[in-house]
Enzyme design. Structure first.
Site, mmCIF file in Angstrom:
data_model
loop_
_atom_site.group_PDB
_atom_site.id
_atom_site.type_symbol
_atom_site.label_atom_id
_atom_site.label_comp_id
_atom_site.label_asym_id
_atom_site.label_seq_id
_atom_site.Cartn_x
_atom_site.Cartn_y
_atom_site.Cartn_z
ATOM 1 N N ASP A 12 0.864 -1.188 0.000
ATOM 2 C CA ASP A 12 0.000 0.000 0.000
ATOM 3 C C ASP A 12 0.895 1.230 0.000
ATOM 4 O OD1 ASP A 12 -2.436 1.547 0.308
ATOM 5 O OD2 ASP A 12 -1.895 1.849 2.395
ATOM 6 N N SER A 13 0.258 2.399 -0.125
ATOM 7 C CA SER A 13 1.016 3.648 -0.050
ATOM 8 C C SER A 13 1.504 3.919 1.378
ATOM 9 C CB SER A 13 0.115 4.804 -0.497
ATOM 10 O OG SER A 13 -1.023 4.870 0.329
ATOM 11 N N CYS A 75 -4.332 -1.656 -1.872
ATOM 12 C CA CYS A 75 -4.539 -0.226 -2.100
ATOM 13 C C CYS A 75 -5.535 -0.120 -3.241
ATOM 14 C CB CYS A 75 -3.202 0.409 -2.486
ATOM 15 S SG CYS A 75 -3.324 2.110 -3.050
ATOM 16 N N GLU A 153 -3.225 8.835 8.460
ATOM 17 C CA GLU A 153 -1.756 8.727 8.607
ATOM 18 C C GLU A 153 -1.280 9.535 9.823
ATOM 19 O OE1 GLU A 153 0.801 7.169 6.584
ATOM 20 O OE2 GLU A 153 -0.759 6.035 5.553
ATOM 21 N N CYS A 185 -11.014 2.674 0.144
ATOM 22 C CA CYS A 185 -9.622 3.036 0.415
ATOM 23 C C CYS A 185 -9.252 2.238 1.653
ATOM 24 C CB CYS A 185 -9.504 4.529 0.690
ATOM 25 S SG CYS A 185 -7.875 5.009 1.314
ATOM 26 N N HIS A 187 -7.301 2.699 3.921
ATOM 27 C CA HIS A 187 -7.118 3.464 5.161
ATOM 28 C C HIS A 187 -8.440 3.594 5.938
ATOM 29 C CE1 HIS A 187 -3.325 4.753 3.330
ATOM 30 N NE2 HIS A 187 -3.004 5.389 4.456
HETATM 31 N N1 DGL Z 1 -4.874 3.190 0.936
HETATM 32 C C1 DGL Z 1 -4.884 3.504 -0.433
HETATM 33 C C2 DGL Z 1 -6.142 3.170 -1.143
HETATM 34 O O1 DGL Z 1 -6.739 2.179 -0.794
HETATM 35 C C3 DGL Z 1 -4.187 4.750 -0.912
HETATM 36 C C4 DGL Z 1 -4.436 6.007 -0.214
HETATM 37 C C5 DGL Z 1 -3.534 7.083 -0.731
HETATM 38 O O2 DGL Z 1 -2.329 6.901 -0.667
HETATM 39 O O3 DGL Z 1 -4.039 8.094 -1.222
HETATM 40 O O4 DGL Z 1 -6.556 3.816 -2.066
#
Ligand code: DGL
Length: 271
Positions: A12-13, A75, A153, A185, A187
């Site tokens: 993931d990012s 992600c 984050e 997402c 996150h």
């Molecule tokens: N967690 C990621 C997603 O599912 C990326 C979030 C990001 O880096 O903008 O899209």
């Protein structure tokens, strides 16, 4: 030849993919995970498709050096462009979008589904495409929520400010009468309690990680790649592209065990 004892690569990012890693650990407790969080370059959601593709290819190249047997793109933003970097992998690779779309279509009763995610994900329209493929009658309402990844984050998972921001983003979706909301997402499941309190019990929250882990299980089984259990708990590995210390704290709190350490690597070197 790929070894069934090899680990599964998950990336993931940043922190978000840990919500997927957590679900994989729950459903496939015998599997070893090599996790990469691109903490130096998060967020991906506001970056161009070309940039997300380049980053994803570098990460796949890095995971190859760890000799993974399969890759989970944990992600949504990178999963949206997965077909354009699939050729970088020499092992099976799955994303989170298809499983999320599948779960939502099976969950909605009134055929009104909301999708929240990053700008990149929403602009790609992939959830709309996959949902329509499964059931053309389902209406999809999308909303990009660019402020949520930085808030997660930052660790503001249970915070009044986060709650206000979420409220603004989801008001329009509530007015559309959705009965299902895809947390598009990885996150966002860390904000689940905020979504729940603002949306009430009548909206089903979809975390694509659940079906993604089931798909991983089926994939490993069908390729004869499920790990043969030994009596030791699997030793997971964690890699990041920026400060490992901060990541270790967050990851330990998401995964609910002390991950020990994480190693910083120069991901740009994996072009
Ligand atoms: N967690 C990621 C997603 O599912 C990326 C979030 C990001 O880096 O903008 O899209």
């Amino acid at each position: 030849m790929i070894s069934r004892q090899a680990p599964v690569g998950v990336f993931d990012s940043g922190l978000g993919g840990l919500t997927v890693a957590r679900e994989i650990m729950r459903q496939l407790p015998g599997e070893r995970i090599v996790y990469f969080g691109d903490t130096a370059r998060v967020p991906y959601g506001s970056k161009s498709r070309q940039t997300v593709l380049r980053y994803s290819r570098q990460i796949v190249n890095f995971l190859k050096t760890r000799e993974v047997k399969a890759i989970v793109v944990a992600c949504n933003t990178a999963s949206a462009v997965l077909e354009d970097f699939r050729d970088a992998a020499d092992v099976p690779m799955i994303g989170v979008v298809k499983p999320g779309a599948f779960t939502a279509v099976h969950s909605t009763s009134n055929k009104k589904v909301g999708v929240i995610g990053t700008e990149g994900l929403v602009n790609s329209g992939v959830y709309i495409d996959y949902i329509r493929e499964l059931d053309p009658e389902v209406e999809v309402f999308q909303k990009a929520c660019p402020l949520l990844v930085p808030l997660v984050e930052e660790g503001w998972w249970h915070d009044d400010i986060t709650s206000e921001v979420v409220q603004r983003y989801i008001n329009g979706l509530k007015d559309q009468g959705i009965d299902t909301l895809i947390m598009g997402c990885t996150h966002y499941p860390l904000l689940r309690s905020t979504f729940r309190s603002l949306l009430g019990e009548e909206v089903t929250l979809i975390n694509p990680a659940y079906e993604t882990s089931r798909e991983l299980m089926r994939l490993l089984e069908s390729h004869n790649l499920s790990r043969i259990p030994d009596n030791l708990p699997p030793k997971h590995e964690f890699y990041v592209s920026d400060d490992p210390e901060r990541f270790v704290d967050f990851a330990s709190s998401v995964l609910k065990f002390d991950i020990g350490d994480a190693e910083k690597i120069l991901i740009e070197n994996y072009d």
